[in-house]
Scaffold this motif. Structure first.
Motif, PDB file in Angstrom:
ATOM      1  N   LEU A 132      41.946  25.350  47.981  1.00 63.70           N
ATOM      2  CA  LEU A 132      43.172  26.047  47.990  1.00 63.70           C
ATOM      3  C   LEU A 132      44.191  25.581  48.580  1.00 63.70           C
ATOM      4  N   ASP A 133      45.471  25.711  48.391  1.00 66.06           N
ATOM      5  CA  ASP A 133      46.526  25.255  49.128  1.00 66.06           C
ATOM      6  C   ASP A 133      46.747  26.251  50.372  1.00 66.06           C
ATOM      7  N   ALA A 134      46.773  25.840  51.420  1.00 63.50           N
ATOM      8  CA  ALA A 134      46.837  26.897  52.494  1.00 63.50           C
ATOM      9  C   ALA A 134      48.163  27.435  52.806  1.00 63.50           C
ATOM     10  N   ALA A 135      49.014  26.705  52.213  1.00 63.24           N
ATOM     11  CA  ALA A 135      50.460  27.138  52.364  1.00 63.24           C
ATOM     12  C   ALA A 135      50.876  28.420  51.208  1.00 63.24           C
ATOM     13  N   ALA A 136      50.331  28.028  50.108  1.00 63.00           N
ATOM     14  CA  ALA A 136      50.426  29.139  49.165  1.00 63.00           C
ATOM     15  C   ALA A 136      49.740  29.077  48.048  1.00 63.00           C
ATOM     16  N   PRO A 137      48.515  29.672  48.336  1.00 61.97           N
ATOM     17  CA  PRO A 137      47.520  29.554  47.231  1.00 61.97           C
ATOM     18  C   PRO A 137      48.028  30.341  45.768  1.00 61.97           C
ATOM     19  N   ALA A 138      47.849  29.629  44.709  1.00 63.87           N
ATOM     20  CA  ALA A 138      48.313  30.194  43.521  1.00 63.87           C
ATOM     21  C   ALA A 138      47.548  31.394  42.983  1.00 63.87           C
ATOM     22  N   PRO A 139      47.964  32.588  42.561  1.00 65.95           N
ATOM     23  CA  PRO A 139      47.445  33.848  42.220  1.00 65.95           C
ATOM     24  C   PRO A 139      46.076  33.414  41.115  1.00 65.95           C
ATOM     25  N   HIS A 140      46.197  32.513  40.141  1.00 67.55           N
ATOM     26  CA  HIS A 140      45.141  32.289  39.352  1.00 67.55           C
ATOM     27  C   HIS A 140      44.093  31.825  40.120  1.00 67.55           C
ATOM     28  N   GLU A 141      44.300  30.842  41.167  1.00 65.50           N
ATOM     29  CA  GLU A 141      43.232  30.412  42.226  1.00 65.50           C
ATOM     30  C   GLU A 141      42.441  31.643  42.703  1.00 65.50           C
ATOM     31  N   ALA A 142      43.172  32.610  43.284  1.00 66.59           N
ATOM     32  CA  ALA A 142      42.663  33.536  43.900  1.00 66.59           C
ATOM     33  C   ALA A 142      41.794  34.289  43.042  1.00 66.59           C
ATOM     34  N   ASP A 143      42.160  34.398  41.828  1.00 64.03           N
ATOM     35  CA  ASP A 143      41.510  35.290  40.818  1.00 64.03           C
ATOM     36  C   ASP A 143      40.057  34.665  40.450  1.00 64.03           C
ATOM     37  N   GLN A 144      40.277  33.175  40.366  1.00 62.98           N
ATOM     38  CA  GLN A 144      38.877  32.351  40.232  1.00 62.98           C
ATOM     39  C   GLN A 144      38.126  32.496  41.205  1.00 62.98           C
ATOM     40  N   LEU A 145      38.585  32.434  42.399  1.00 59.13           N
ATOM     41  CA  LEU A 145      37.626  32.536  43.457  1.00 59.13           C
ATOM     42  C   LEU A 145      37.169  34.037  43.679  1.00 59.13           C
ATOM     43  N   LEU A 146      37.783  35.258  43.208  1.00 59.58           N
ATOM     44  CA  LEU A 146      37.157  36.352  43.208  1.00 59.58           C
ATOM     45  C   LEU A 146      36.273  36.639  42.330  1.00 59.58           C
ATOM     46  N   ASP A 147      36.189  36.097  41.009  1.00 56.39           N
ATOM     47  CA  ASP A 147      35.377  36.158  39.957  1.00 56.39           C
ATOM     48  C   ASP A 147      34.075  35.408  40.403  1.00 56.39           C
ATOM     49  N   ALA A 148      34.237  34.047  40.930  1.00 59.93           N
ATOM     50  CA  ALA A 148      32.862  33.358  41.629  1.00 59.93           C
ATOM     51  C   ALA A 148      32.206  34.402  42.650  1.00 59.93           C
ATOM     52  N   LEU A 149      32.910  34.672  43.609  1.00 58.26           N
ATOM     53  CA  LEU A 149      32.340  35.696  44.600  1.00 58.26           C
ATOM     54  C   LEU A 149      31.637  36.758  43.866  1.00 58.26           C
ATOM     55  N   ARG A 150      32.236  37.457  42.969  1.00 56.00           N
ATOM     56  CA  ARG A 150      31.582  38.626  42.309  1.00 56.00           C
ATOM     57  C   ARG A 150      30.191  38.021  41.583  1.00 56.00           C
ATOM     58  N   ARG A 151      30.399  37.098  40.931  1.00 59.87           N
ATOM     59  CA  ARG A 151      29.230  36.475  40.453  1.00 59.87           C
ATOM     60  C   ARG A 151      28.111  35.968  41.417  1.00 59.87           C
ATOM     61  N   ALA A 152      28.420  35.735  42.495  1.00 63.64           N
ATOM     62  CA  ALA A 152      27.444  35.501  43.715  1.00 63.64           C
ATOM     63  C   ALA A 152      26.744  36.791  44.153  1.00 63.64           C
ATOM     64  N   LEU A 153      27.626  37.695  44.258  1.00 63.59           N
ATOM     65  CA  LEU A 153      27.308  38.929  44.518  1.00 63.59           C
ATOM     66  C   LEU A 153      26.309  39.602  43.773  1.00 63.59           C
ATOM     67  N   THR A 154      26.665  39.600  42.363  1.00 69.18           N
ATOM     68  CA  THR A 154      25.788  40.296  41.422  1.00 69.18           C
ATOM     69  C   THR A 154      24.420  39.325  41.524  1.00 69.18           C
ATOM     70  N   ALA A 155      24.516  38.124  41.618  1.00 66.38           N
ATOM     71  CA  ALA A 155      22.991  37.307  41.820  1.00 66.38           C
ATOM     72  C   ALA A 155      22.448  37.393  42.974  1.00 66.38           C
ATOM     73  N   ALA A 156      22.932  37.780  44.081  1.00 65.35           N
ATOM     74  CA  ALA A 156      22.340  38.185  45.045  1.00 65.35           C
ATOM     75  C   ALA A 156      21.714  39.526  45.099  1.00 65.35           C
ATOM     76  N   ASN A 157      22.223  40.428  44.637  1.00 64.27           N
ATOM     77  CA  ASN A 157      21.656  41.732  44.159  1.00 64.27           C
ATOM     78  C   ASN A 157      20.493  41.684  43.415  1.00 64.27           C
ATOM     79  N   ALA A 158      20.643  40.719  42.443  1.00 64.10           N
ATOM     80  CA  ALA A 158      19.466  40.419  41.464  1.00 64.10           C
ATOM     81  C   ALA A 158      18.365  40.156  42.348  1.00 64.10           C
ATOM     82  N   LEU A 159      18.298  39.226  43.346  1.00 62.29           N
ATOM     83  CA  LEU A 159      17.447  38.560  44.117  1.00 62.29           C
ATOM     84  C   LEU A 159      16.674  39.773  44.789  1.00 62.29           C
TER      85      LEU A 159
END
Length: 103
Positions: A23-50
């Motif tokens: 991520l660009d610290a000065a101005a992260p692009a909206p699509h990068e934030a969406d990608q990060l959010l999707d990856a974190l949701r995927r991780a949360l779902t996998a952690a719940n399955a554990l």
């Protein structure tokens, strides 16, 4: 917990980490934030399955697999030490048949 659940969690966390460090610290692009959010949701779902624990089979390898219909059958009991998992019991049946020379 299955190996697939653990690998999914590791993959999602690695993806989230890669996105976060790029991520660009000065101005992260909206699509990068969406990608990060999707990856974190995927991780949360996998952690719940554990944390879901054992499924109906009680099998560490196939926790959400099918239950052997012969489990608990008084007329045709399963051999000593066999569990509820149909997939594991089927593998045992096939191995026993091969040892006896059947196909």
């Amino acid at each position: 917990m299955s190996y697939a659940d653990l690998r999914e969690l590791q993959s999602a966390l690695n993806t989230a980490s890669d996105i976060a460090f790029s991520l660009d610290a000065a101005a992260p692009a909206p699509h990068e934030a969406d990608q990060l959010l999707d990856a974190l949701r995927r991780a949360l779902t996998a952690a719940n399955a554990l944390g879901a624990g054992m499924g109906a089979t009680g099998c560490a390898e196939h926790p959400r697999g099918p239950v052997d219909p012969l489990y608990g059958d008084k007329d045709d009991p399963l051999p000593q030490g066999w569990g509820r998992c149909l997939l594991c019991n089927d593998r045992r049946r096939r191995a026993g048949a091969q040892r006896r020379g059947w196909r």
